[in-house]
Write an enzyme that holds these catalytic residues in place. Structure first.
Site, mmCIF file in Angstrom:
data_model
loop_
_atom_site.group_PDB
_atom_site.id
_atom_site.type_symbol
_atom_site.label_atom_id
_atom_site.label_comp_id
_atom_site.label_asym_id
_atom_site.label_seq_id
_atom_site.Cartn_x
_atom_site.Cartn_y
_atom_site.Cartn_z
ATOM 1 N N GLU A 1 41.687 34.860 35.777
ATOM 2 C CA GLU A 1 42.030 34.408 37.125
ATOM 3 C C GLU A 1 41.203 33.203 37.538
ATOM 4 O O GLU A 1 40.095 33.015 37.061
ATOM 5 C CB GLU A 1 41.710 35.535 38.130
ATOM 6 C CG GLU A 1 42.394 36.815 37.810
ATOM 7 C CD GLU A 1 41.920 37.964 38.691
ATOM 8 O OE1 GLU A 1 41.293 37.717 39.730
ATOM 9 O OE2 GLU A 1 42.192 39.110 38.303
ATOM 10 N N CYS B 1 37.090 39.444 42.415
ATOM 11 C CA CYS B 1 37.166 39.070 40.997
ATOM 12 C C CYS B 1 37.813 40.181 40.205
ATOM 13 O O CYS B 1 37.392 41.320 40.283
ATOM 14 C CB CYS B 1 35.794 38.867 40.374
ATOM 15 S SG CYS B 1 34.570 38.203 41.442
HETATM 16 N N1 SAH Z 1 28.613 37.361 36.600
HETATM 17 C C1 SAH Z 1 28.248 36.362 37.553
HETATM 18 C C2 SAH Z 1 29.410 35.599 38.130
HETATM 19 C C3 SAH Z 1 30.681 36.333 38.434
HETATM 20 S S1 SAH Z 1 30.655 37.447 39.812
HETATM 21 C C4 SAH Z 1 27.382 36.965 38.631
HETATM 22 O O1 SAH Z 1 27.086 38.147 38.558
HETATM 23 O O2 SAH Z 1 26.940 36.251 39.511
HETATM 24 C C5 SAH Z 1 30.558 36.380 41.198
HETATM 25 C C6 SAH Z 1 30.016 37.049 42.453
HETATM 26 O O3 SAH Z 1 30.990 37.925 43.023
HETATM 27 C C7 SAH Z 1 28.791 37.892 42.190
HETATM 28 O O4 SAH Z 1 27.825 37.687 43.177
HETATM 29 C C8 SAH Z 1 29.380 39.286 42.248
HETATM 30 O O5 SAH Z 1 28.377 40.222 42.457
HETATM 31 C C9 SAH Z 1 30.371 39.136 43.373
HETATM 32 N N2 SAH Z 1 31.373 40.202 43.487
HETATM 33 C C10 SAH Z 1 31.851 41.014 42.536
HETATM 34 N N3 SAH Z 1 32.748 41.889 43.044
HETATM 35 C C11 SAH Z 1 32.849 41.613 44.360
HETATM 36 C C12 SAH Z 1 33.611 42.171 45.432
HETATM 37 N N4 SAH Z 1 34.460 43.157 45.236
HETATM 38 N N5 SAH Z 1 33.440 41.627 46.670
HETATM 39 C C13 SAH Z 1 32.606 40.592 46.867
HETATM 40 N N6 SAH Z 1 31.873 40.025 45.906
HETATM 41 C C14 SAH Z 1 31.980 40.524 44.655
#
Ligand code: SAH
Length: 341
Positions: free
Chosen positions: A89, A330
């Site tokens: 995505e 995500c």
């Molecule tokens: N793996 C990397 C980048 C991808 S996740 C990281 O951990 O930073 C990108 C961001 O989205 C991260 O801060 C993650 O914790 C957050 N994230 C994941 N699921 C989420 C959700 N359901 N709602 C809001 N933020 C979320």
């Protein structure tokens, strides 16, 4: 055959030298790919026919397949299919300062954060460099809009695909490439310490964001298993070194999870942890998903948390919410698609 969009400017220079051609041809090819955006080697009209033939033998220009596009106010979400049938995505967000694209870096993710939809699918493979570059090119073409900012916050852990991610940044940042300014690119990581160290030696102006989400080890161990390998004390210490060496301000992402990490005590503990670090905290309203039991904190709780950080002298912002209607968390679009929704 390799996809040309995975080649850096220097890769192409070396390629041309290897076939006894002048290295400036790399500039011409980059110009056709990224400024004029042609989609066939035969249209590169200032390049001789025999070289075009060689390029065609060596490289392809295959795009990604667009499976689905979902739209909401100021946000569009794209589901792409890759050459092997895997799906990823990308999310385009319109801000007052420009358009930012949230790019995926892996198919699935192995970091296992408890609140994250992407991690429900274990990593199947890293994305190739060209698969990241094409997320930008294809969305610019579909929308006819320019992407000014790129955040590596889609599916995957960028520092678990370090080499391809660095090549990707090199291509999109290159003045002859897409020319997105380094300060407009943000890598987000859950905190893989050896890679943060490596990244700090790259001397890039790219922004670094750390997914923190908890102010102490016991809570962070629980919701982010990576913390057991790289605990907070070591993480904070390497981040202090990063700020000292690069003079760049860090971002800490902190998802607000109802009754988990959103209490007054957590806010105070977080302020203490981050005191004297050149940083700001981005409070993220949790995007709920049907598969995971965590709930989002109320607006009131978020504001109280915000006030405490502010009062303690920590820079803090609250992330604007985009597209809960378009399954913007995500990994949500991919998993809904797989379930036939
Ligand atoms: N793996 C990397 C980048 C991808 S996740 C990281 O951990 O930073 C990108 C961001 O989205 C991260 O801060 C993650 O914790 C957050 N994230 C994941 N699921 C989420 C959700 N359901 N709602 C809001 N933020 C979320």
């Amino acid at each position: 055959m390799e996809n040309i969009y995975g080649k850096t400017y220097n890769d192409l220079k070396e390629y041309f030298l290897s076939i006894n051609e002048k290295s400036f041809k790399a500039t011409q090819v980059f110009d056709w790919l990224y400024k004029k955006r042609v989609k066939s080697f035969s249209l590169m009209s200032n390049i001789k026919k025999d070289i075009i033939n060689k390029l065609e033998e060596e490289f392809n220009m295959e795009p990604l397949k667009v499976l689905r596009v979902l739209e909401d106010v100021d946000v569009k979400k794209y589901l792409f299919e890759l050459y092997d049938g895997e799906k990823i995505e990308a999310v385009l967000m319109n801000h007052d300062y420009g358009n930012s694209l949230c790019v995926s870096t892996q198919v699935g993710c192995n970091m296992g954060c408890k609140f994250c939809e992407s991690g429900r699918l274990k990593k199947r493979r890293n994305l190739e460099t060209y698969e990241m570059v094409l997320q930008i090119l294809m969305i610019e073409e579909l929308t006819k809009e320019r992407i000014s900012h790129v955040v590596l916050m889609g599916i995957g852990e960028p520092f678990d695909n370090y080499i391809n991610v660095m090549k990707f940044i090199n291509i999109i940042n290159h003045p002859n490439g897409i020319a997105i300014g380094a300060r407009h690119i943000t890598i987000s990581t859950c905190g893989i310490i050896p890679k943060i160290k490596e990244f700090m030696n790259e001397n890039l102006q790219v922004n670094l964001a750390i997914s923190l989400h908890a102010p102490n080890d016991s809570l962070r161990n629980e919701i982010m298993p990576i913390n057991r390998a790289y605990p907070l004390k070591e993480l904070i210490s390497v981040l202090k070194e990063y700020v000292e060496r690069t003079h760049r301000r860090l971002t800490f992402e902190y998802i607000m999870l109802k009754d988990v990490n959103d209490t007054k005590e957590c806010a105070l503990e977080l302020s203490k942890l981050l005191k004297n670090i050149n940083c700001y905290v981005n409070l993220i309203p949790y995007n709920e998903t049907s598969h995971i039991e965590f709930k989002k904190s109320s607006q009131d709780t978020i504001l109280k948390f915000y006030d405490i950080l502010k009062k303690e002298g920590i820079g803090v912002t609250i992330r604007r919410e985009f597209g809960s209607k378009v399954k913007a968390a995500c990994g949500q679009l991919r998993s809904h698609y797989e379930e036939g929704k």
